[in-house]
Design a protein around this motif. Structure first.
Motif, PDB file in Angstrom:
ATOM      1  N   ASP A 158     -13.442  -9.164   7.085  1.00 34.91           N
ATOM      2  CA  ASP A 158     -14.078 -10.137   7.194  1.00 34.91           C
ATOM      3  C   ASP A 158     -13.979 -10.676   5.906  1.00 34.91           C
ATOM      4  N   LEU A 159     -13.735 -10.237   4.756  1.00 40.25           N
ATOM      5  CA  LEU A 159     -13.857 -10.725   3.679  1.00 40.25           C
ATOM      6  C   LEU A 159     -12.590 -11.315   3.194  1.00 40.25           C
ATOM      7  N   GLY A 160     -11.346 -10.824   3.765  1.00 46.08           N
ATOM      8  CA  GLY A 160     -10.046 -11.306   3.470  1.00 46.08           C
ATOM      9  C   GLY A 160      -9.885 -12.517   4.224  1.00 46.08           C
ATOM     10  N   THR A 161     -10.355 -12.681   5.727  1.00 47.96           N
ATOM     11  CA  THR A 161     -10.166 -13.639   6.575  1.00 47.96           C
ATOM     12  C   THR A 161     -10.872 -15.061   6.343  1.00 47.96           C
ATOM     13  N   LEU A 162     -11.911 -14.761   5.269  1.00 47.70           N
ATOM     14  CA  LEU A 162     -12.707 -16.077   4.969  1.00 47.70           C
ATOM     15  C   LEU A 162     -11.717 -17.186   4.182  1.00 47.70           C
ATOM     16  N   THR A 163     -10.902 -16.661   3.442  1.00 48.50           N
ATOM     17  CA  THR A 163     -10.301 -17.555   2.574  1.00 48.50           C
ATOM     18  C   THR A 163      -8.418 -17.433   2.899  1.00 48.50           C
ATOM     19  N   ARG A 164      -8.255 -16.730   3.830  1.00 53.10           N
ATOM     20  CA  ARG A 164      -6.952 -16.398   4.095  1.00 53.10           C
ATOM     21  C   ARG A 164      -5.871 -17.913   4.223  1.00 53.10           C
ATOM     22  N   ASP A 165      -6.491 -18.799   4.989  1.00 53.21           N
ATOM     23  CA  ASP A 165      -5.843 -20.063   5.128  1.00 53.21           C
ATOM     24  C   ASP A 165      -6.392 -21.150   4.170  1.00 53.21           C
ATOM     25  N   GLN A 166      -7.314 -21.067   3.885  1.00 45.01           N
ATOM     26  CA  GLN A 166      -8.061 -22.132   2.758  1.00 45.01           C
ATOM     27  C   GLN A 166      -9.173 -21.590   2.044  1.00 45.01           C
TER      28      GLN A 166
ATOM     29  N   TYR B 285     -22.765   7.710   7.845  1.00 45.15           N
ATOM     30  CA  TYR B 285     -22.276   7.580   6.467  1.00 45.15           C
ATOM     31  C   TYR B 285     -21.392   6.366   5.995  1.00 45.15           C
ATOM     32  N   GLY B 286     -21.979   5.745   4.800  1.00 44.51           N
ATOM     33  CA  GLY B 286     -21.203   4.608   4.600  1.00 44.51           C
ATOM     34  C   GLY B 286     -20.120   4.680   3.682  1.00 44.51           C
ATOM     35  N   ALA B 287     -18.936   4.143   3.888  1.00 47.55           N
ATOM     36  CA  ALA B 287     -17.669   4.119   3.189  1.00 47.55           C
ATOM     37  C   ALA B 287     -17.491   2.856   2.460  1.00 47.55           C
ATOM     38  N   THR B 288     -17.308   2.657   1.051  1.00 46.36           N
ATOM     39  CA  THR B 288     -17.242   1.598   0.356  1.00 46.36           C
ATOM     40  C   THR B 288     -15.975   0.803   0.741  1.00 46.36           C
ATOM     41  N   VAL B 289     -15.998  -0.322   0.651  1.00 46.65           N
ATOM     42  CA  VAL B 289     -14.740  -1.173   0.852  1.00 46.65           C
ATOM     43  C   VAL B 289     -13.540  -1.236   0.021  1.00 46.65           C
ATOM     44  N   MET B 290     -12.436  -0.833   0.263  1.00 45.54           N
ATOM     45  CA  MET B 290     -11.432  -0.329  -0.872  1.00 45.54           C
ATOM     46  C   MET B 290     -10.791  -1.767  -1.334  1.00 45.54           C
ATOM     47  N   PRO B 291     -10.414  -1.653  -2.592  1.00 48.33           N
ATOM     48  CA  PRO B 291      -9.659  -2.751  -3.188  1.00 48.33           C
ATOM     49  C   PRO B 291      -8.680  -3.344  -2.342  1.00 48.33           C
ATOM     50  N   TYR B 292      -8.351  -4.613  -2.349  1.00 46.51           N
ATOM     51  CA  TYR B 292      -7.244  -5.300  -1.630  1.00 46.51           C
ATOM     52  C   TYR B 292      -6.643  -6.336  -2.490  1.00 46.51           C
ATOM     53  N   GLY B 293      -6.777  -6.416  -3.833  1.00 47.56           N
ATOM     54  CA  GLY B 293      -6.415  -7.475  -4.761  1.00 47.56           C
ATOM     55  C   GLY B 293      -5.181  -7.788  -4.810  1.00 47.56           C
ATOM     56  N   GLY B 294      -4.041  -6.851  -4.277  1.00 46.56           N
ATOM     57  CA  GLY B 294      -2.797  -7.005  -4.329  1.00 46.56           C
ATOM     58  C   GLY B 294      -2.179  -7.415  -3.080  1.00 46.56           C
ATOM     59  N   SER B 295      -3.088  -7.894  -1.945  1.00 46.74           N
ATOM     60  CA  SER B 295      -2.567  -8.337  -0.688  1.00 46.74           C
ATOM     61  C   SER B 295      -2.148  -9.468  -0.664  1.00 46.74           C
ATOM     62  N   ALA B 296      -0.639  -9.609  -0.271  1.00 46.73           N
ATOM     63  CA  ALA B 296      -0.105 -10.878  -0.069  1.00 46.73           C
ATOM     64  C   ALA B 296      -0.594 -11.621   1.188  1.00 46.73           C
ATOM     65  N   TYR B 297      -1.159 -11.057   2.252  1.00 46.44           N
ATOM     66  CA  TYR B 297      -1.521 -11.295   3.386  1.00 46.44           C
ATOM     67  C   TYR B 297      -2.970 -12.229   3.028  1.00 46.44           C
ATOM     68  N   TYR B 298      -3.976 -11.597   2.385  1.00 42.92           N
ATOM     69  CA  TYR B 298      -5.096 -12.061   2.258  1.00 42.92           C
ATOM     70  C   TYR B 298      -5.211 -12.953   0.760  1.00 42.92           C
TER      71      TYR B 298
END
Length: 421
Positions: free
Chosen positions: A294-302, A335-348
């Motif tokens: 959800d987080l990554g798709t928001l700005t994947r294209d623009q 049980y809630g699992a925190t969202v892991m880092p994805y700052g190095g993703s070339a896809y997002y």
């Protein structure tokens, strides 16, 4: 009546009761076995496969499909759940067999264990469009962590719109004709997908199931084909190694590319929560790890403006809250699992605004009074030198998915005390 006489009468009554013959009902009650219950031992989330992932209809029309899976907890009886959840027409099967497999992804079975399933006493079954179907229970040597083969014989062609789990990371085999009981399925064709099968339950005197609910990180993107080394697989082995948690079955309800709010690869998490979590046999626990897509798709294209970022975070939090409420209404610990880092993703290719969204979401997850407990995968997997990225040892190389070392670290980080009855 004096005290001495009353005492003598009471003693006589006590002796009479002690020497009375035991009735059949009393004897039966004394020997009654512990109550048995159904517990999910394996499951996979269903979706409509893309054309490239579909089972070739021409190759299985009146043919046989053999698929393997690995159980988590064991039991004395099993039942198998079949799914035509996304079919738009009935699915006809002329037979279904279950056996111990030679190994994960193998076309060979132990023929001594091969058993035909029945459905309301009949060997054939027709699954209505949109429906799931349970087999009759059978006695079966369902040992913990055993590899099991389920072999299906199609009566005609599969539905034009199939129901499957493309991210099986496990090889399935198919060939012509009736090979339900064949020691090795022949035909020379294979596909790394699952079709029609959606769950295996075991009957045991005690236990419960844990659903790991998430996206490709839970589904096992990047693991070894037929290696059973997704993080839920490793967690299942840990649970079986501890006497306190051997009755806990682990059900993987991950779908690659899954999102909380919008459909993508598979239905959104909110839409599938009932089928993939609440309706599982014996479910008592769920680990929720969703949100990175959800987080990554928001700005994947623009790029997106501040209002769009704020609206997304608000809707994601509301989605978590809805699932928490629905789980607790059923007495399920979530049980809630925190969202892991994805700052190095070339896809997002996230920027500072995406990272701030992730931090806001994780702060909400960590806050007391929301989830029943928090498994802080973010803290575990982050690079200490750059917390917006995965630690190098845990990064598969794409900046988004963990390596095999990372998946094992995730499984090892889940406190087993959360699953002790």
């Amino acid at each position: 009546m004096d005290i001495g006489r009353r005492a003598l009468i009471a003693l006589a009554i006590a002796v009479s009761i002690a020497n009375a013959p035991v009735t059949t009902a009393q004897a039966g009650a004394a020997k009654a076995p512990a109550a048995q219950r159904w517990v999910g031992s394996w499951a996979t989330a269903q979706m409509i496969p893309a054309a490239k992932d579909a089972l070739p209809a021409a190759d299985v029309t009146d043919g046989t499909l053999r698929q393997t899976l690995r159980l988590s907890t064991g039991g004395g009886k099993i039942r198998v759940r079949l799914s035509n959840a996304f079919g738009t027409e009935p699915l006809k099967l002329s037979g279904v067999h279950v056996a111990l497999a030679a190994a994960s992804g193998s076309a060979r079975i132990d023929t001594a264990s091969d058993t035909a399933l029945t459905f309301s006493g009949r060997p054939e079954v027709t699954l209505p469009a949109g429906a799931e179907y349970l087999s009759d229970p059978i006695d079966f040597p369902a040992m913990p962590l055993a590899s099991v083969a389920i072999t299906l014989r199609f009566d005609g062609a599969p539905p034009a719109q199939q129901t499957s789990h493309p991210g099986s990371r496990t090889t399935s085999w198919f060939g012509p004709g009736d090979q339900l009981a064949a020691k090795e399925l022949t035909g020379g064709k294979s596909i790394d997908r699952w079709f029609v099968i959606s769950g295996v339950d075991v009957q045991r005197p005690a236990g419960a199931s844990l659903v790991t609910f998430g996206d490709s990180i839970t589904d096992g993107y990047g693991v070894t084909t037929n290696g059973d080394n997704r993080w839920p697989d490793v967690l299942a082995a840990r649970l079986q190694a501890d006497p306190r948690t051997r009755g806990v079955g682990v059900l993987n309800a991950g779908i690659g590319g899954n999102r909380l709010l919008l459909d993508g690869l598979g239905p959104n998490a909110m839409a599938r929560f009932d089928r993939d979590v609440l309706n599982q046999a014996g479910v008592k626990y769920v680990i929720l790890l969703e949100g990175v897509n959800d987080l990554g798709t928001l700005t994947r294209d623009q790029p997106a403006g501040p209002e769009a970022h704020a609206a997304l975070v608000t809707r994601m939090i509301a989605s978590y809250d809805q699932m928490i409420r629905r789980a607790r209404e059923r007495g399920i610990k979530i049980y809630g699992a925190t969202v892991m880092p994805y700052g190095g993703s070339a896809y997002y290719h996230p920027d500072a605004a995406n990272e701030q969204d992730r931090q806001t979401i994780n702060a909400w997850i960590r806050a007391p009074g929301r989830f029943d407990a928090v498994i802080d995968f973010d803290k575990l997997m982050a690079d200490p030198a750059n917390p917006s990225r995965l630690a190098p040892a845990y990064d598969s190389g794409d900046g988004l998915h963990p390596s095999l070392v990372g998946y094992k670290a995730m499984a090892d980080a889940a406190p087993l005390e959360l699953f002790v009855p």
